[in-house]
Design an enzyme around this catalytic site. Sequence first.
Site, mmCIF file in Angstrom:
data_model
loop_
_atom_site.group_PDB
_atom_site.id
_atom_site.type_symbol
_atom_site.label_atom_id
_atom_site.label_comp_id
_atom_site.label_asym_id
_atom_site.label_seq_id
_atom_site.Cartn_x
_atom_site.Cartn_y
_atom_site.Cartn_z
ATOM 1 N N GLU A 1 0.075 -8.999 8.383
ATOM 2 C CA GLU A 1 0.239 -7.551 8.610
ATOM 3 C C GLU A 1 1.338 -6.958 7.732
ATOM 4 O O GLU A 1 1.572 -5.756 7.748
ATOM 5 C CB GLU A 1 0.539 -7.262 10.092
ATOM 6 C CG GLU A 1 -0.547 -7.718 11.047
ATOM 7 C CD GLU A 1 -1.929 -7.159 10.710
ATOM 8 O OE1 GLU A 1 -2.034 -5.934 10.502
ATOM 9 O OE2 GLU A 1 -2.886 -7.957 10.644
ATOM 10 N N ASP B 1 -5.179 1.244 -29.435
ATOM 11 C CA ASP B 1 -4.957 1.604 -28.036
ATOM 12 C C ASP B 1 -4.227 2.936 -27.946
ATOM 13 O O ASP B 1 -4.555 3.765 -27.105
ATOM 14 C CB ASP B 1 -4.141 0.529 -27.317
ATOM 15 C CG ASP B 1 -5.017 -0.610 -26.814
ATOM 16 O OD1 ASP B 1 -6.235 -0.570 -27.075
ATOM 17 O OD2 ASP B 1 -4.472 -1.522 -26.169
ATOM 18 N N PRO C 1 0.819 -1.222 0.000
ATOM 19 C CA PRO C 1 0.000 0.000 0.000
ATOM 20 C C PRO C 1 0.850 1.269 0.000
ATOM 21 O O PRO C 1 0.372 2.333 -0.376
ATOM 22 C CB PRO C 1 -0.805 -0.087 1.307
ATOM 23 C CG PRO C 1 -0.693 -1.508 1.754
ATOM 24 C CD PRO C 1 0.563 -2.067 1.168
ATOM 25 N N ARG D 1 0.189 -8.490 -21.413
ATOM 26 C CA ARG D 1 -0.547 -8.158 -22.642
ATOM 27 C C ARG D 1 0.195 -7.129 -23.503
ATOM 28 O O ARG D 1 -0.102 -6.991 -24.686
ATOM 29 C CB ARG D 1 -1.977 -7.694 -22.345
ATOM 30 C CG ARG D 1 -2.085 -6.379 -21.646
ATOM 31 C CD ARG D 1 -3.532 -5.949 -21.456
ATOM 32 N NE ARG D 1 -4.181 -5.492 -22.681
ATOM 33 C CZ ARG D 1 -3.909 -4.349 -23.309
ATOM 34 N NH1 ARG D 1 -2.999 -3.526 -22.839
ATOM 35 N NH2 ARG D 1 -4.545 -4.030 -24.416
HETATM 36 N N1 4FN Z 1 -2.152 -4.859 1.582
HETATM 37 C C1 4FN Z 1 -4.284 0.708 3.512
HETATM 38 C C2 4FN Z 1 -3.750 1.101 4.737
HETATM 39 C C3 4FN Z 1 -3.163 0.179 5.569
HETATM 40 C C4 4FN Z 1 -3.091 -1.169 5.205
HETATM 41 C C5 4FN Z 1 -3.628 -1.564 3.998
HETATM 42 C C6 4FN Z 1 -3.574 -2.992 3.566
HETATM 43 C C7 4FN Z 1 -1.758 -7.049 2.503
HETATM 44 C C8 4FN Z 1 0.315 -7.421 3.859
HETATM 45 C C9 4FN Z 1 -0.276 -5.102 3.157
HETATM 46 C C10 4FN Z 1 -3.260 -3.265 -0.449
HETATM 47 C C11 4FN Z 1 -3.759 -2.412 -1.435
HETATM 48 C C12 4FN Z 1 -3.135 -2.291 -2.651
HETATM 49 C C13 4FN Z 1 -0.306 -4.388 -2.481
HETATM 50 C C14 4FN Z 1 -4.210 -0.635 3.150
HETATM 51 C C15 4FN Z 1 -1.452 -3.842 -1.908
HETATM 52 C C16 4FN Z 1 -2.094 -4.000 -0.666
HETATM 53 C C17 4FN Z 1 -1.981 -3.008 -2.885
HETATM 54 C C18 4FN Z 1 -1.546 -4.893 0.382
HETATM 55 C C19 4FN Z 1 -1.112 -7.870 3.589
HETATM 56 C C20 4FN Z 1 0.327 -5.945 4.233
HETATM 57 C C21 4FN Z 1 -1.696 -5.561 2.780
HETATM 58 C C22 4FN Z 1 -4.692 3.136 3.089
HETATM 59 C C23 4FN Z 1 -4.334 1.626 1.195
HETATM 60 C C24 4FN Z 1 -6.417 1.500 2.504
HETATM 61 C C25 4FN Z 1 -2.662 -5.241 3.929
HETATM 62 C C26 4FN Z 1 -4.937 1.724 2.592
HETATM 63 N N2 4FN Z 1 -1.179 -3.051 -3.965
HETATM 64 N N3 4FN Z 1 -2.752 -3.841 4.222
HETATM 65 O O1 4FN Z 1 -4.237 -3.368 2.617
HETATM 66 O O2 4FN Z 1 -0.585 -5.598 0.174
HETATM 67 O O3 4FN Z 1 -0.195 -3.866 -3.728
#
Ligand code: 4FN
Length: 257
Positions: A117, A171, A90, A156
């Site tokens: 986490e 595209d 995130p 793609r």
């Molecule tokens: N997510 C936010 C704030 C705090 C935590 C999260 C969250 C998966 C391992 C990361 C989420 C979204 C888009 C990876 C989200 C992404 C992830 C992604 C992701 C478990 C820790 C976690 C403020 C964004 C809402 C969990 C916001 N793109 N934590 O989702 O990996 O790539």
Amino acid sequence: MRIDVLTLFPEMFTGPLTESIIKRAREQGRVEIHLWDIRDFAEDKHRITDDYPFGGGAGMVMKAEPVARGLEAVLSAGERAGVPVILLSPQGRLFTQEVAKELAAHPRLVLVCGHYEGIDERVREAGLVTDEISIGDYVLTGGELPAMVIIDAVVRLLPGVLGAPASAVEDSFYHGLLDYPHYTRPAVWRGLAVPEVLLSGNHQAIARWRRKEALRRTLLRRPDLLRRAELSAEDRVILSQLVQEEGVDLKGLLEEG
Ligand code: 4FN
């Protein structure tokens, strides 16, 4: 292109990567996708990959050592130079079509998926990842779906994957705009007719109509995209017509900056 994915859940990838266009791209040897199970790099006989967070709190944290050992197995010290090692997170920069194009230019990519986490911060601090990318702002249970989104968008774009280069040309003609509406047979369905111009055989009129409808949709649904779209002088004329027709306010969205 070769893509290596490190994950605690390699089986999550089997469906999406063994169907349709990605399946064909793999069969044709245009992309090689290697899935690595982080559990295989655990240090103990129970193959533990997570532990309680220092400082307390809910949930589990992925241990640094199994991820580091996995990355070192995927890329030897000699191979590391120039290969993006991307942590899906995130905190990463937002994934867009521009980022997809940038990644598609590399012969190799390594994707690392967090779960629970997240991963012990020292994997980043040790310099084992070169990039962090996020697919958007929502809470997920892991980086696996984001990794699949990135693979789909990148594969793609690889030469030969979509077959007809015409679709790539189209595209780029619609670069940055939403799609125009699509129709197929029958010409009348449940009393709803296809727009006449599409049946006219007048290719120039069809192209003009499609461009206008793409601009209309973008204006109405995603005006934020207009700022970065490549607009011709004619597009700007059509847009001001549409602004009148639709009674919307562009509020300087077309200005640079
Ligand atoms: N997510 C936010 C704030 C705090 C935590 C999260 C969250 C998966 C391992 C990361 C989420 C979204 C888009 C990876 C989200 C992404 C992830 C992604 C992701 C478990 C820790 C976690 C403020 C964004 C809402 C969990 C916001 N793109 N934590 O989702 O990996 O790539």
